[in-house]
Design a protein around this motif. Sequence first.
Motif, short mmCIF file in Angstrom:
data_model
loop_
_atom_site.label_atom_id
_atom_site.label_comp_id
_atom_site.label_asym_id
_atom_site.label_seq_id
_atom_site.Cartn_x
_atom_site.Cartn_y
_atom_site.Cartn_z
N UNK A 91 10.08 -2.22 12.56
CA UNK A 91 9.37 -1.50 11.50
C UNK A 91 10.25 -0.52 10.74
N UNK A 92 11.56 -0.62 10.91
CA UNK A 92 12.42 0.31 10.19
C UNK A 92 12.52 -0.09 8.72
N UNK A 93 12.75 0.92 7.90
CA UNK A 93 12.83 0.67 6.45
C UNK A 93 13.87 -0.38 6.12
N UNK A 94 15.02 -0.29 6.82
CA UNK A 94 16.09 -1.25 6.49
C UNK A 94 15.68 -2.68 6.79
N UNK A 95 14.78 -2.85 7.77
CA UNK A 95 14.29 -4.19 8.07
C UNK A 95 13.41 -4.71 6.92
N UNK A 96 12.51 -3.83 6.48
CA UNK A 96 11.61 -4.23 5.40
C UNK A 96 12.42 -4.54 4.14
N UNK A 100 12.69 -8.07 2.28
CA UNK A 100 12.30 -8.19 0.87
C UNK A 100 13.44 -8.80 0.06
N UNK A 101 14.63 -8.32 0.33
CA UNK A 101 15.79 -8.84 -0.40
C UNK A 101 16.02 -10.32 -0.10
N UNK A 102 15.62 -10.73 1.11
CA UNK A 102 15.78 -12.14 1.47
C UNK A 102 14.66 -13.00 0.90
N UNK A 103 13.64 -12.35 0.33
CA UNK A 103 12.58 -13.09 -0.34
C UNK A 103 11.29 -13.25 0.46
N UNK A 104 11.00 -12.30 1.34
CA UNK A 104 9.77 -12.40 2.12
C UNK A 104 8.54 -12.22 1.21
N UNK A 105 7.47 -12.94 1.52
CA UNK A 105 6.26 -12.83 0.70
C UNK A 105 5.43 -11.62 1.10
N UNK A 106 5.38 -11.35 2.39
CA UNK A 106 4.71 -10.15 2.87
C UNK A 106 5.18 -9.83 4.29
N UNK A 107 4.82 -8.64 4.75
CA UNK A 107 5.40 -8.14 6.00
C UNK A 107 4.31 -7.47 6.82
N UNK B 231 1.48 0.30 8.93
CA UNK B 231 1.34 -0.81 7.99
C UNK B 231 1.27 -0.27 6.56
N UNK B 232 0.62 0.88 6.40
CA UNK B 232 0.51 1.47 5.06
C UNK B 232 1.89 1.84 4.52
N UNK B 233 2.75 2.38 5.39
CA UNK B 233 4.11 2.75 4.96
C UNK B 233 4.93 1.50 4.62
N UNK B 234 4.74 0.45 5.42
CA UNK B 234 5.42 -0.82 5.14
C UNK B 234 4.97 -1.35 3.78
N UNK B 235 3.66 -1.30 3.55
CA UNK B 235 3.10 -1.78 2.28
C UNK B 235 3.67 -1.00 1.10
N UNK B 236 3.77 0.33 1.29
CA UNK B 236 4.29 1.18 0.22
C UNK B 236 5.75 0.85 -0.07
N UNK B 237 6.50 0.63 0.99
CA UNK B 237 7.92 0.30 0.82
C UNK B 237 8.07 -1.03 0.09
N UNK B 238 7.26 -2.00 0.49
CA UNK B 238 7.30 -3.32 -0.18
C UNK B 238 6.92 -3.20 -1.65
N UNK B 239 5.90 -2.39 -1.89
CA UNK B 239 5.42 -2.22 -3.27
C UNK B 239 6.46 -1.56 -4.16
N UNK B 240 7.35 -0.76 -3.53
CA UNK B 240 8.38 -0.06 -4.32
C UNK B 240 9.35 -1.06 -4.94
N UNK B 241 9.37 -2.27 -4.47
CA UNK B 241 10.26 -3.29 -5.03
C UNK B 241 9.66 -3.93 -6.28
N UNK B 242 8.32 -3.82 -6.40
CA UNK B 242 7.66 -4.53 -7.52
C UNK B 242 7.81 -3.77 -8.84
#
Lengths: 128, 242
Positions: A91-96, A100-107, B231-242
């Motif tokens: 769950x680390x930021x660098x993992x996410x 994402x950079x590798x093209x994941x659809x969701x996490x 999960x909310x923090x993960x979602x926020x991080x993912x959303x920051x890419x959009x």
Amino acid sequence: MAVDMNMSVLIVDDYKTMLRILRNLLKQLNFNNIEEATDGSMALDVLRSNNIGMVISDWNMEPMTGIQLLREVRGDDKLKHLPFIMITAESKSENVIAAKEAGVSNYIVKPFNAETLKSKLVSVLGEF
Amino acid sequence: MPAAKPKIKSVRKPAKKAVTKKPAASKATVSKAVKTSSSKPVKAGTIKARKAAVVVGKVMKSVQGKAAPKTSVLFAELEALAKYIQDAKKEISALSPDEVKDDFLPTASDELDAIIGATADATNVIMDSTELVEEVMAGLDGDAAQKLMTATTQIYEACGFQDITGQRITKVVSTLKSIEEKVDGLLAVFGDGANSTQKKSTKKTKTKIKKEITDEDLLNGPQSTDKAKSQAEIDALLASFD
């Protein structure tokens, strides 16, 4: 466009228990056509020999990890458009960011619940 | 003798400087004085030699006065270091590192592996039963079916503990293996050879400064509850890419 509930969903995890949990939760969401793999390389074999509609993969597996599988999928012309959900305890930021950079659809971060699984499936596939 | 004055003067000045500031210059001064003394062998030579003796004496005194305490401090430090190493050897020996390596660590690893196995077995039994409930549920309608559906979903969600627990325990086992390697290293350095395998630790110290994050760096396993991202923090991080 309506979601094809008969699509094959490939679930990938090295913990048999987690495969079973995912299979049962997906069944409860009316996805009944489910394939399994226990690491990235096995998943690639399944992907290349079956008509899979979506991948739900763990990250931490051997010998091929989930992120490596994702890169392989995105680098394959026939597979690169597949929806790919990473479901992991990493769950680390660098993992996410790496996913994402590798093209994941969701996490999805473990432990997760059925509601989170459904909401991520909806965000990737649309309402069902 | 007007001609002699400048020569004596030129010798005296550097000699003074040499005593107070630059001992190394005294050599050049003495050497120069010897050369100069060829014109005035006895008188000039006597004066310069005396001066040189004074310079050397002062330098020696200075060196002895300063170096001796430093040397004794160094000796004291070395002695303390030697004692520290001896004490460490005794303490390590008292810990029975061979026992730690051969018995305790493998036993701990086995116990942890057994926990993974036991939780996996228990989880499978729970899921067998839950799947049976689902089968029965298929023949029901209405509120009862819905309640059972909710209950079984919650059971499946809860069974996820086995996956997380397994990953955490695997991490601990890996840490134990790392400790085992370090104990090996200690035995190789401090062990007496009679009761140690003398295996050298092959694990290289990882550098803390990493220029690039590798795939290996990203395999951290589950985070502790207080550090894990929601999960909310993960979602926020993912959303920051959009």
